[in-house]
Design a protein around this motif. Structure first.
Motif, PDB file in Angstrom:
ATOM      1  N   ILE A   1       0.842  -1.202   0.000  1.00 19.73           N
ATOM      2  CA  ILE A   1       0.000   0.000   0.000  1.00 19.73           C
ATOM      3  C   ILE A   1       0.876   1.252   0.000  1.00 19.73           C
ATOM      4  CG2 ILE A   1      -1.602   1.378   1.405  1.00 19.73           C
ATOM      5  CD1 ILE A   1      -2.882  -1.312   2.262  1.00 19.73           C
ATOM      6  N   GLY A   2       1.887   1.257   0.866  1.00 21.91           N
ATOM      7  CA  GLY A   2       2.794   2.400   0.920  1.00 21.91           C
ATOM      8  C   GLY A   2       3.543   2.610  -0.382  1.00 21.91           C
ATOM      9  N   ARG A   3       3.989   1.527  -0.987  1.00 18.97           N
ATOM     10  CA  ARG A   3       4.817   1.632  -2.194  1.00 18.97           C
ATOM     11  C   ARG A   3       4.011   2.019  -3.434  1.00 18.97           C
ATOM     12  NH1 ARG A   3      10.116  -0.625  -3.272  1.00 18.97           N
ATOM     13  NH2 ARG A   3      10.506  -0.622  -5.508  1.00 18.97           N
TER      14      ARG A   3
ATOM     15  N   PRO B   1      -0.086  10.235  -0.562  1.00 21.14           N
ATOM     16  CA  PRO B   1      -1.419  10.858  -0.695  1.00 21.14           C
ATOM     17  C   PRO B   1      -2.551   9.938  -0.213  1.00 21.14           C
ATOM     18  CG  PRO B   1      -0.125  11.276  -2.653  1.00 21.14           C
ATOM     19  CD  PRO B   1       0.662  10.300  -1.828  1.00 21.14           C
ATOM     20  N   PHE B   2      -2.452   8.651  -0.524  1.00 22.28           N
ATOM     21  CA  PHE B   2      -3.463   7.689  -0.090  1.00 22.28           C
ATOM     22  C   PHE B   2      -3.498   7.603   1.432  1.00 22.28           C
ATOM     23  CE2 PHE B   2      -4.668   3.414   1.238  1.00 22.28           C
ATOM     24  CZ  PHE B   2      -5.879   3.241   0.573  1.00 22.28           C
ATOM     25  N   LEU B   3      -2.314   7.531   2.049  1.00 20.42           N
ATOM     26  CA  LEU B   3      -2.233   7.406   3.505  1.00 20.42           C
ATOM     27  C   LEU B   3      -2.660   8.693   4.207  1.00 20.42           C
ATOM     28  CD1 LEU B   3       1.070   5.363   3.677  1.00 20.42           C
ATOM     29  CD2 LEU B   3      -1.206   4.558   4.300  1.00 20.42           C
TER      30      LEU B   3
ATOM     31  N   ILE C   1      -3.176   6.472  11.711  1.00 20.43           N
ATOM     32  CA  ILE C   1      -1.918   7.059  11.257  1.00 20.43           C
ATOM     33  C   ILE C   1      -2.108   8.566  11.199  1.00 20.43           C
ATOM     34  CG2 ILE C   1      -0.255   7.246   9.366  1.00 20.43           C
ATOM     35  CD1 ILE C   1      -0.817   4.369   8.643  1.00 20.43           C
ATOM     36  N   THR C   2      -1.594   9.248  12.194  1.00 18.96           N
ATOM     37  CA  THR C   2      -1.702  10.708  12.256  1.00 18.96           C
ATOM     38  C   THR C   2      -0.458  11.338  11.624  1.00 18.96           C
ATOM     39  OG1 THR C   2      -0.608  10.811  14.408  1.00 18.96           O
ATOM     40  CG2 THR C   2      -3.020  10.538  14.410  1.00 18.96           C
TER      41      THR C   2
ATOM     42  N   GLY D   1       7.368   1.309   2.536  1.00 22.73           N
ATOM     43  CA  GLY D   1       6.802   1.284   1.182  1.00 22.73           C
ATOM     44  C   GLY D   1       6.893   2.620   0.488  1.00 22.73           C
ATOM     45  N   THR D   2       6.527   3.691   1.193  1.00 23.15           N
ATOM     46  CA  THR D   2       6.575   5.023   0.571  1.00 23.15           C
ATOM     47  C   THR D   2       8.013   5.466   0.318  1.00 23.15           C
ATOM     48  OG1 THR D   2       6.490   6.102   2.753  1.00 23.15           O
ATOM     49  CG2 THR D   2       4.397   5.786   1.601  1.00 23.15           C
ATOM     50  N   SER D   3       8.961   4.906   1.079  1.00 23.27           N
ATOM     51  CA  SER D   3      10.380   5.234   0.888  1.00 23.27           C
ATOM     52  C   SER D   3      11.032   4.375  -0.192  1.00 23.27           C
ATOM     53  CB  SER D   3      11.143   5.033   2.209  1.00 23.27           C
ATOM     54  OG  SER D   3      10.584   5.799   3.237  1.00 23.27           O
TER      55      SER D   3
END
Length: 196
Positions: A72-74, A79-81, A90-91, A128-130
């Protein structure tokens, strides 16, 4: 969570309920992962469950949760998160804090994040986002999942082999009270620190 409910769910759905509970806890859907693992370890000691299948189901659910969170992160990204992260607690503040730790202690964070509530839910998304390398992430996830599940389930197995069955619901209540106490102490310290 009480003993009777867990036992009923396991009798109804089998080892799938163990896999699903751990999966939900990892992706951020509220689930008392540590308490649950200690409890199923105790059930295995009392011969309500097979220890091998209990360990495998917990391990599989954890690994699957880590893989889905990373994906999901990748592939859906920040933007999704930012849009849906609040549904899994997740704040922005938590994201910034974990991102900082992740970028400073990447491998260590991934290896031991499962032992820290909050961090274990968000670390896979940050990885994932990284665009953290899939191969290294997979190896660290497998090792971390193995350590985490074996540790808690074997604690329960050791306790369950030494305590009468009718004590199990009371231990769950005690664990809940301990968790609430720790939470309140931390909250009190944060408030006290902000006033200083």
């Amino acid at each position: 969570m009480n003993f009777e409910n867990v036992l009923h769910a396991i009798h109804t759905y089998g080892y799938w309920i163990i896999l699903l509970t751990l999966f939900c806890g990892i992706v951020g859907i509220p689930a008392p992962e540590e308490t649950f693992m200690v409890l199923i370890g105790m059930l295995a000691a009392q011969l309500h469950l097979m220890l091998s299948w209990t360990l495998f189901s917990a391990f599989a659910g954890t690994v699957l949760g880590l893989a889905v969170s990373y994906a999901i992160g990748r592939y859906l990204g920040v933007p999704f998160l930012q849009r849906y992260g609040r549904y899994i607690k997740i704040t922005p503040e938590l994201w910034e804090k974990v991102s900082d730790k992740f970028h400073r202690y990447g491998k260590t964070t991934l290896l031991f994040s499962l032992f820290i509530p909050g961090l274990r839910q968000i670390a896979p998304y940050v990885a994932g986002t990284s665009s953290y390398p899939v191969g290294i992430y997979t190896i660290l996830s497998l090792i971390g999942s193995l350590l985490w599940t074996i540790c808690y389930i074997m604690v329960g197995f050791w306790i369950g082999d030494r305590l009468p069955m009718h004590w199990i619901p009371w231990l769950s209540v005690l664990a809940l009270l301990a968790f609430a106490g720790i939470f309140l102490i931390k909250k009190w310290r944060v408030k006290g620190g902000s006033k200083a």
